[in-house]
Design a protein around this motif. Structure first.
Motif, PDB file in Angstrom:
ATOM      1  N   ALA A 193       0.921  -1.289   0.002  1.00 56.04           N
ATOM      2  CA  ALA A 193      -0.027  -0.129   0.028  1.00 56.04           C
ATOM      3  C   ALA A 193       0.802   1.392  -0.056  1.00 56.04           C
ATOM      4  CB  ALA A 193      -1.024  -0.101   1.366  1.00 56.04           C
ATOM      5  N   HIS A 194       1.781   1.265   0.722  1.00 56.18           N
ATOM      6  CA  HIS A 194       2.850   2.364   0.754  1.00 56.18           C
ATOM      7  C   HIS A 194       3.477   2.668  -0.563  1.00 56.18           C
ATOM      8  CE1 HIS A 194       3.618   4.177   4.635  1.00 56.18           C
ATOM      9  NE2 HIS A 194       3.560   2.990   5.291  1.00 56.18           N
ATOM     10  N   LEU A 195       3.912   1.384  -1.167  1.00 57.70           N
ATOM     11  CA  LEU A 195       4.581   1.954  -2.513  1.00 57.70           C
ATOM     12  C   LEU A 195       3.417   2.217  -3.474  1.00 57.70           C
ATOM     13  CD1 LEU A 195       6.692  -1.333  -2.503  1.00 57.70           C
ATOM     14  CD2 LEU A 195       7.260   0.889  -2.220  1.00 57.70           C
ATOM     15  N   ILE A 196       2.270   1.847  -3.384  1.00 54.52           N
ATOM     16  CA  ILE A 196       1.117   2.291  -4.460  1.00 54.52           C
ATOM     17  C   ILE A 196       1.098   4.048  -4.227  1.00 54.52           C
ATOM     18  CG2 ILE A 196      -1.230   2.320  -4.937  1.00 54.52           C
ATOM     19  CD1 ILE A 196      -1.335  -0.588  -4.357  1.00 54.52           C
ATOM     20  N   LYS A 203       1.777  11.263  -4.199  1.00 54.75           N
ATOM     21  CA  LYS A 203       3.119  10.856  -3.134  1.00 54.75           C
ATOM     22  C   LYS A 203       3.558  11.885  -2.199  1.00 54.75           C
ATOM     23  CE  LYS A 203       5.723  12.059  -7.134  1.00 54.75           C
ATOM     24  NZ  LYS A 203       6.327  11.439  -8.486  1.00 54.75           N
ATOM     25  N   GLY A 204       3.214  13.150  -2.467  1.00 56.96           N
ATOM     26  CA  GLY A 204       3.811  14.044  -1.385  1.00 56.96           C
ATOM     27  C   GLY A 204       2.828  14.416  -0.478  1.00 56.96           C
ATOM     28  N   GLN A 205       1.527  14.006  -0.561  1.00 51.49           N
ATOM     29  CA  GLN A 205       0.426  14.034   0.506  1.00 51.49           C
ATOM     30  C   GLN A 205       0.642  12.876   1.491  1.00 51.49           C
ATOM     31  OE1 GLN A 205      -1.174  16.746   0.408  1.00 51.49           O
ATOM     32  NE2 GLN A 205       0.010  17.295  -1.433  1.00 51.49           N
ATOM     33  N   PRO A 206      -0.412  12.954   2.660  1.00 52.21           N
ATOM     34  CA  PRO A 206      -0.292  12.179   3.681  1.00 52.21           C
ATOM     35  C   PRO A 206      -0.717  10.745   3.350  1.00 52.21           C
ATOM     36  CG  PRO A 206      -1.410  14.171   4.404  1.00 52.21           C
ATOM     37  CD  PRO A 206      -1.182  14.196   2.844  1.00 52.21           C
ATOM     38  N   PHE A 207       0.146   9.674   4.053  1.00 52.11           N
ATOM     39  CA  PHE A 207      -0.449   8.289   3.777  1.00 52.11           C
ATOM     40  C   PHE A 207      -0.923   7.864   5.299  1.00 52.11           C
ATOM     41  CE2 PHE A 207       0.293   3.764   4.667  1.00 52.11           C
ATOM     42  CZ  PHE A 207      -0.127   3.134   3.478  1.00 52.11           C
ATOM     43  N   VAL A 208      -2.065   7.592   5.490  1.00 54.38           N
ATOM     44  CA  VAL A 208      -2.649   7.131   6.657  1.00 54.38           C
ATOM     45  C   VAL A 208      -2.925   5.596   6.720  1.00 54.38           C
ATOM     46  CG1 VAL A 208      -4.261   7.780   8.620  1.00 54.38           C
ATOM     47  CG2 VAL A 208      -3.487   9.640   7.236  1.00 54.38           C
ATOM     48  N   ALA A 209      -2.617   5.093   7.464  1.00 55.58           N
ATOM     49  CA  ALA A 209      -2.919   3.592   7.873  1.00 55.58           C
ATOM     50  C   ALA A 209      -3.613   3.407   9.073  1.00 55.58           C
ATOM     51  CB  ALA A 209      -1.508   2.792   7.844  1.00 55.58           C
ATOM     52  N   THR A 250      -3.703   9.302   0.581  1.00 57.38           N
ATOM     53  CA  THR A 250      -4.067   7.886   0.731  1.00 57.38           C
ATOM     54  C   THR A 250      -4.335   7.379   2.218  1.00 57.38           C
ATOM     55  OG1 THR A 250      -2.647   7.666  -1.111  1.00 57.38           O
ATOM     56  CG2 THR A 250      -3.605   5.595   0.051  1.00 57.38           C
ATOM     57  N   LEU A 251      -5.809   6.654   2.370  1.00 58.70           N
ATOM     58  CA  LEU A 251      -6.060   5.947   3.354  1.00 58.70           C
ATOM     59  C   LEU A 251      -5.909   4.707   3.266  1.00 58.70           C
ATOM     60  CD1 LEU A 251      -7.148   6.152   6.270  1.00 58.70           C
ATOM     61  CD2 LEU A 251      -9.452   6.605   5.108  1.00 58.70           C
ATOM     62  N   PHE A 252      -5.190   3.854   4.098  1.00 52.97           N
ATOM     63  CA  PHE A 252      -5.063   2.573   3.873  1.00 52.97           C
ATOM     64  C   PHE A 252      -5.758   1.972   5.276  1.00 52.97           C
ATOM     65  CE2 PHE A 252      -2.556  -1.217   5.573  1.00 52.97           C
ATOM     66  CZ  PHE A 252      -3.034  -2.188   4.494  1.00 52.97           C
ATOM     67  N   LEU A 253      -6.730   0.924   4.968  1.00 50.66           N
ATOM     68  CA  LEU A 253      -7.525   0.256   5.769  1.00 50.66           C
ATOM     69  C   LEU A 253      -7.440  -1.188   5.966  1.00 50.66           C
ATOM     70  CD1 LEU A 253     -11.053   2.236   5.323  1.00 50.66           C
ATOM     71  CD2 LEU A 253      -9.189   2.725   7.016  1.00 50.66           C
ATOM     72  N   ASP A 254      -6.508  -1.652   6.968  1.00 46.96           N
ATOM     73  CA  ASP A 254      -6.189  -2.805   7.006  1.00 46.96           C
ATOM     74  C   ASP A 254      -7.085  -3.817   7.806  1.00 46.96           C
ATOM     75  OD1 ASP A 254      -4.718  -5.343   6.680  1.00 46.96           O
ATOM     76  OD2 ASP A 254      -3.083  -4.733   8.059  1.00 46.96           O
ATOM     77  N   ILE A 292      -7.430   2.304  -0.326  1.00 48.76           N
ATOM     78  CA  ILE A 292      -6.683   0.927  -0.595  1.00 48.76           C
ATOM     79  C   ILE A 292      -6.859   0.368   0.931  1.00 48.76           C
ATOM     80  CG2 ILE A 292      -4.352  -0.208  -0.661  1.00 48.76           C
ATOM     81  CD1 ILE A 292      -3.131   2.177  -1.822  1.00 48.76           C
ATOM     82  N   VAL A 293      -7.602  -0.847   0.584  1.00 49.83           N
ATOM     83  CA  VAL A 293      -7.878  -1.581   1.811  1.00 49.83           C
ATOM     84  C   VAL A 293      -7.397  -3.091   1.648  1.00 49.83           C
ATOM     85  CG1 VAL A 293     -10.368  -0.396   1.921  1.00 49.83           C
ATOM     86  CG2 VAL A 293     -10.222  -2.691   0.622  1.00 49.83           C
ATOM     87  N   ALA A 294      -7.285  -3.609   2.829  1.00 53.25           N
ATOM     88  CA  ALA A 294      -6.562  -5.119   2.976  1.00 53.25           C
ATOM     89  C   ALA A 294      -7.426  -5.829   3.578  1.00 53.25           C
ATOM     90  CB  ALA A 294      -5.007  -4.767   3.349  1.00 53.25           C
ATOM     91  N   SER A 295      -7.158  -7.214   3.252  1.00 48.99           N
ATOM     92  CA  SER A 295      -7.958  -8.365   4.155  1.00 48.99           C
ATOM     93  C   SER A 295      -6.958  -9.511   3.946  1.00 48.99           C
ATOM     94  CB  SER A 295      -9.159  -8.362   3.521  1.00 48.99           C
ATOM     95  OG  SER A 295     -10.061  -9.712   4.421  1.00 48.99           O
ATOM     96  N   ASN A 296      -6.967 -10.416   5.142  1.00 55.52           N
ATOM     97  CA  ASN A 296      -6.323 -11.691   4.757  1.00 55.52           C
ATOM     98  C   ASN A 296      -7.563 -12.708   4.392  1.00 55.52           C
ATOM     99  OD1 ASN A 296      -7.577 -11.986   7.351  1.00 55.52           O
ATOM    100  ND2 ASN A 296      -5.709 -11.949   8.581  1.00 55.52           N
ATOM    101  N   GLU A 297      -8.762 -12.452   4.292  1.00 56.72           N
ATOM    102  CA  GLU A 297      -9.906 -13.241   3.940  1.00 56.72           C
ATOM    103  C   GLU A 297     -10.361 -12.655   2.874  1.00 56.72           C
ATOM    104  OE1 GLU A 297     -12.755 -13.396   7.071  1.00 56.72           O
ATOM    105  OE2 GLU A 297     -11.577 -14.104   8.503  1.00 56.72           O
ATOM    106  N   ASN A 298     -10.897 -13.554   1.842  1.00 57.05           N
ATOM    107  CA  ASN A 298     -11.599 -13.240   0.691  1.00 57.05           C
ATOM    108  C   ASN A 298     -12.757 -12.291   0.912  1.00 57.05           C
ATOM    109  OD1 ASN A 298     -13.171 -13.271  -1.745  1.00 57.05           O
ATOM    110  ND2 ASN A 298     -11.619 -14.919  -2.520  1.00 57.05           N
ATOM    111  N   LEU A 299     -12.847 -11.201   0.568  1.00 57.40           N
ATOM    112  CA  LEU A 299     -13.773 -10.336   0.901  1.00 57.40           C
ATOM    113  C   LEU A 299     -15.195 -10.719   0.082  1.00 57.40           C
ATOM    114  CD1 LEU A 299     -12.405  -6.414   1.020  1.00 57.40           C
ATOM    115  CD2 LEU A 299     -13.571  -7.903   2.821  1.00 57.40           C
TER     116      LEU A 299
END
Length: 481
Positions: A193-196, A203-209, A250-254, A292-299
């Motif tokens: 997610a960080h790399l995306i 890229k110059g704006q906040p990345f919040v996880a 970017t907002l990353f929701l794990d 950007i959202v993440a899951s270790n289960e199939n949504l």
């Protein structure tokens, strides 16, 4: 010897930075005020200035303007708290070389200072918050493709699945698509997610996880959307939520699948309207974020089971990236091990320890249920336990890995052999109830695996357990394939 002036109103930061940079060959001076800094610059030009944005007698923007007039060749790096990131970005656009956010990390500071001093002040440069990587249409410069992030590298590897991951990431990163990152625990979802983010126009704006798995129903609304003072018991002040913090970025929701149904409804409204409403407020606040959202289960399976809203799933699912587990990319093990041993060598300040052939064999046969995170921890532990100049042996590995390598395992090659009994190394007292239960569980798992042709996802579904539980049982029963 390069000279660095440190300007910060916290004496501890001035002292720590002075000592740290001094140990790495820089001549350093420090001050706690902008006025004194300008006086020092008049008396002695500095190659680089590390300047806190908030000072008692001035602010970073005004001070940077004065520094650039007085000493145009001096490189300026802004030190900022999270709340001032947007201002720091504007300062970079107006002439600062880059910014660095608190809390400060020594390796990140050193890498940034070295990079800044290696550049000509007048030469346009990219922020270290950008990804140093090929553009989406280019192939990796080397088979062992790496992306850099704050001085640390993300290793993609040479396997086919790794190359496909790299291709997908570089294709979607420059767009503004919402992305679902799917992968087991420890595969590096947040790193991707960080790399995306860092390879995008934001890229110059906040990345919040944010880890949604740790949020209760009551806490989730406050953390995501913020709250007003007095809106509930304990709300002693106004809180800015994750959506507002990530505005423009970017907002990353794990672990997104853990959000309650009510929060899913509120989330859908925010995505549709691009506006949030803090808890306890009627005011609408516009937000512009990439999700950007993440899951270790199939949504999608969660949608079919009624645990996740289908309309929200489709809002997120503009692009999906699947991160393969480590056991499916074992040919990349040498690259990961090399990268982690290099990192640990720097951390421990001793030469990287070579790895014995016995340990390599163990690595290749191990299932790695904790994936890349587990591998990194194993390397860190083994490197710490191994004396300088010696190679890493089995004695430095965790007990579960040593036990697995010394006990006979069920393998795919032996699947054709008649009989489903447990290997002798796993047999216990036949009169012991636990032994009987283990044997029955072992045989059931083997029979199901055979029936689904060793597809672990299908096997877990038929056994009515999740994949993580299945992998734990496979490791406990020494089943490997």
């Amino acid at each position: 010897m390069k000279s660095v002036l440190i300007i910060d109103d916290e004496i501890n930061i001035c002292t720590l930075l002075s000592k740290f940079l001094g140990k790495h060959g820089f001549k350093t001076d420090s001050t706690m005020t902008g006025a004194q800094a300008l006086k020092m610059l008049k008396e002695h030009p500095y190659d680089l200035v590390l300047c806190d944005y908030r000072l008692k007698d001035t602010d970073g923007a005004r001070l940077m303007s004065d520094i650039r007039q007085m000493s145009p060749q001096t490189v300026v790096i802004i030190i900022t708290g999270y709340s001032d990131v947007r201002i720091a970005v504007e300062m970079v656009k107006n002439g600062a070389y880059d910014y660095i956010s608190k809390p400060l990390y020594p390796d990140e500071i050193l890498s940034l200072v070295n990079k800044a001093l290696a550049q000509q002040p007048a030469t346009p440069v990219e922020s270290t918050h950008n990804v140093v990587a090929p553009h989406a249409h280019e192939e990796p410069a080397t088979p062992a493709a790496r992306m850099q992030k704050n001085g640390r590298s993300y290793v993609f590897g040479e396997s086919e699945v790794s190359r496909e991951l790299y291709r997908e990431l570089t294709l979607v990163a420059p767009t503004d698509f919402s992305v679902i990152v799917f992968g087991e625990t420890g595969t590096g979802k947040e790193s991707v997610a960080h790399l995306i983010h860092e390879h995008s126009s934001r890229k110059g704006q906040p990345f919040v996880a944010m880890d949604c798995g740790s949020l209760s129903k009551e806490l989730a609304a406050s953390e995501l959307f913020g709250h007003e003072k007095g809106s509930f018991t304990g709300a002693i002040g106004t809180k800015i939520g994750a959506f507002e913090q990530a505005h423009g970025g970017t907002l990353f929701l794990d672990e997104i699948g853990n959000l309650s149904y009510d929060i899913q409804v509120a989330m859908l409204r925010v995505i549709q309207e691009k506006q949030i409403r803090r808890v306890g407020s009627m005011k609408e606040i516009g937000v512009d974020v990439r999700l950007i959202v993440a899951s270790n289960e199939n949504l999608f399976e969660s949608v079919q089971k009624g645990k996740f809203r289908e309309d929200l799933f489709h809002r997120f699912n503009e692009f999906t990236i699947h991160i393969p587990p480590l056991r499916d990319r074992t040919e990349d093990l040498p690259l990961f091990v090399e990268s982690f041993t290099e990192q640990v060598s720097k951390e421990l300040n001793k030469p990287a320890a070579p790895i014995s052939e016995e340990v390599w064999e163990c690595f290749r046969n191990y299932d790695w249920p904790g994936n890349i995170r587990e591998l990194k921890n194993v390397i860190r532990r083994a490197s710490l336990l191994t004396p300088a100049g010696k190679e890493i042996t089995m004695a430095a590995l965790p007990l579960e890995m040593k036990a697995g390598s010394s006990t006979p395992r069920y393998t795919a090659a032996s699947a054709e052999n008649p009989g489903d009994d447990m290997p002798e190394g796993m047999m216990l007292d036949s009169n012991d109830l636990k032994s009987v239960a283990l044997k029955a569980e072992y045989n059931k798992i083997i029979n199901v695996l055979k029936a689904v042709k060793y597809n672990k996802t299908k096997a877990a579904q038929l056994l009515n357990i999740d994949r993580k539980t299945l992998y734990n049982k496979l490791r406990l029963l020494n089943i490997n394939y």
